[in-house]
Design a protein around this motif. Sequence first.
Motif, short mmCIF file in Angstrom:
data_model
loop_
_atom_site.label_atom_id
_atom_site.label_comp_id
_atom_site.label_asym_id
_atom_site.label_seq_id
_atom_site.Cartn_x
_atom_site.Cartn_y
_atom_site.Cartn_z
N LEU A 140 6.89 5.70 -5.65
CA LEU A 140 7.18 5.98 -4.26
C LEU A 140 6.06 6.80 -3.65
CD1 LEU A 140 10.99 6.90 -4.27
CD2 LEU A 140 9.94 4.76 -3.52
N THR A 141 5.62 6.41 -2.48
CA THR A 141 4.67 7.21 -1.71
C THR A 141 5.39 8.35 -1.02
OG1 THR A 141 3.56 5.10 -1.25
CG2 THR A 141 2.77 7.03 -0.06
N ASP A 142 6.58 8.07 -0.49
CA ASP A 142 7.39 9.05 0.22
C ASP A 142 8.84 8.89 -0.20
OD1 ASP A 142 5.80 10.09 3.05
OD2 ASP A 142 5.00 8.35 2.04
N LEU A 143 9.54 10.02 -0.30
CA LEU A 143 10.98 10.04 -0.56
C LEU A 143 11.62 10.82 0.57
CD1 LEU A 143 13.34 9.41 -2.52
CD2 LEU A 143 12.86 11.61 -3.63
N VAL A 144 12.43 10.15 1.37
CA VAL A 144 13.01 10.77 2.56
C VAL A 144 14.51 10.48 2.60
CG1 VAL A 144 10.86 10.57 3.86
CG2 VAL A 144 12.55 8.73 4.00
N ASP B 29 0.81 -1.21 0.00
CA ASP B 29 0.00 0.00 0.00
C ASP B 29 0.85 1.26 0.00
OD1 ASP B 29 -2.68 -1.28 0.26
OD2 ASP B 29 -1.81 -2.02 2.13
N PHE B 30 2.01 1.20 0.63
CA PHE B 30 2.89 2.36 0.74
C PHE B 30 4.31 1.92 0.39
CE2 PHE B 30 -0.28 2.45 4.23
CZ PHE B 30 -1.16 3.37 3.66
N ARG B 31 5.03 2.80 -0.32
CA ARG B 31 6.41 2.50 -0.74
C ARG B 31 7.27 3.69 -0.38
NH1 ARG B 31 2.60 0.92 -3.91
NH2 ARG B 31 2.48 2.93 -4.97
N ALA C 281 12.21 6.19 10.49
CA ALA C 281 11.26 7.07 11.17
C ALA C 281 9.99 7.25 10.35
CB ALA C 281 11.91 8.43 11.45
N ARG C 282 10.13 7.33 9.02
CA ARG C 282 8.94 7.50 8.19
C ARG C 282 8.11 6.22 8.18
NH1 ARG C 282 7.51 11.34 4.45
NH2 ARG C 282 8.75 12.61 5.88
N VAL C 283 8.76 5.08 8.09
CA VAL C 283 8.03 3.81 8.20
C VAL C 283 7.32 3.74 9.54
CG1 VAL C 283 8.27 1.29 8.34
CG2 VAL C 283 9.54 2.57 6.60
N ASP C 284 8.01 4.14 10.59
CA ASP C 284 7.44 4.12 11.93
C ASP C 284 6.20 5.01 12.02
OD1 ASP C 284 7.75 3.41 14.87
OD2 ASP C 284 7.76 5.60 14.96
N ALA C 285 6.23 6.15 11.34
CA ALA C 285 5.08 7.06 11.36
C ALA C 285 3.85 6.39 10.74
CB ALA C 285 5.41 8.35 10.62
N TYR C 286 4.06 5.66 9.63
CA TYR C 286 2.95 4.94 9.03
C TYR C 286 2.41 3.88 9.99
CZ TYR C 286 3.05 6.90 4.32
OH TYR C 286 2.92 7.73 3.23
N LEU C 287 3.31 3.11 10.61
CA LEU C 287 2.88 2.07 11.54
C LEU C 287 2.14 2.68 12.73
CD1 LEU C 287 6.02 -0.25 11.58
CD2 LEU C 287 3.95 -0.48 10.19
N ASP C 288 2.60 3.80 13.19
CA ASP C 288 1.97 4.47 14.32
C ASP C 288 0.53 4.85 13.98
OD1 ASP C 288 1.90 5.83 16.90
OD2 ASP C 288 1.97 7.68 15.75
#
Length: 276
Positions: free
Chosen positions: A200-204, A141-143, A211-218
């Motif tokens: 890509l959903t997000d480019l960081v 769902d998110f990349r 941290a960005r993966v963690d934000a999605y999980l949160d």
Amino acid sequence: FPESPTASEPATKPMADRFAGVPADPLAPHDGAPRLQRAGDLCRVTLDRPAEHNRLDPADVDALLALFERLAHDGSVRALVVTGAGDRTFSSGYTLQAIVEEPDARFAGMLDALETLPFPTVAALNGSVYGGATDLALCCDFRIGSPGLKMFMPAARFGLHYYPGGMRRYLTRLGLPAASKLLLTAMTIEADEMLRIGFLTDLVPRDALCARVDAYLDHVSRAAPRVVAGMKRHLHALAQAGLDSEAGRATMASMADAYRESLASDELRARLARLL
């Protein structure tokens, strides 16, 4: 709505803490098998052949399919992260030898099972992504990736007409112009274009990937899992069927039923009560 968890929704730990100390168990006894970690209701699968660009062989595919089928019926999993070992390559996809020697539908079947999992999935792109692994990422769902990544789909160069599920995902996720460019030319594109076309959903920055993966999980952990599963199912069905088709109209009717059921649910009332 508040961004901080409510009293009944405890703050989640950073991703590093979620999986720190959790055994990374191989999904099968063969060398290089993908590894699974489970921390509470969150799972992470790591493709584990870094010296070989985390390629997947038939035994890996069988193990992943069995895992996805098991998780689909687990009922307690809230999210799955898929990543690769090392920092060079997420995955180079299905091994070419298997395409030649075992030309069956197992790889496509495994990806369909990943795509239809009833909870959110995140591809944490630790490196570049090639071949069938581009479709594996599109199943999520998110990349999320970082500058320096590249991707390409070499099927046309190999003389391989891509399988239906993969072409459908390229088309519905990326649109006809981008899908045509990638599938018909086998051109390599880089991270900025991957973000622009929606791969890509997000480019960081690389050091912000966890941290960005963690934000999605949160955020996923705060959402109502039954509603998330229903909306994911309807979004995929509608994207595949289109609004003007008979199947699309049936999906819209099913969505309306789910909406009415949600409005009358105890869960909705309880969650809203915490915000009022």
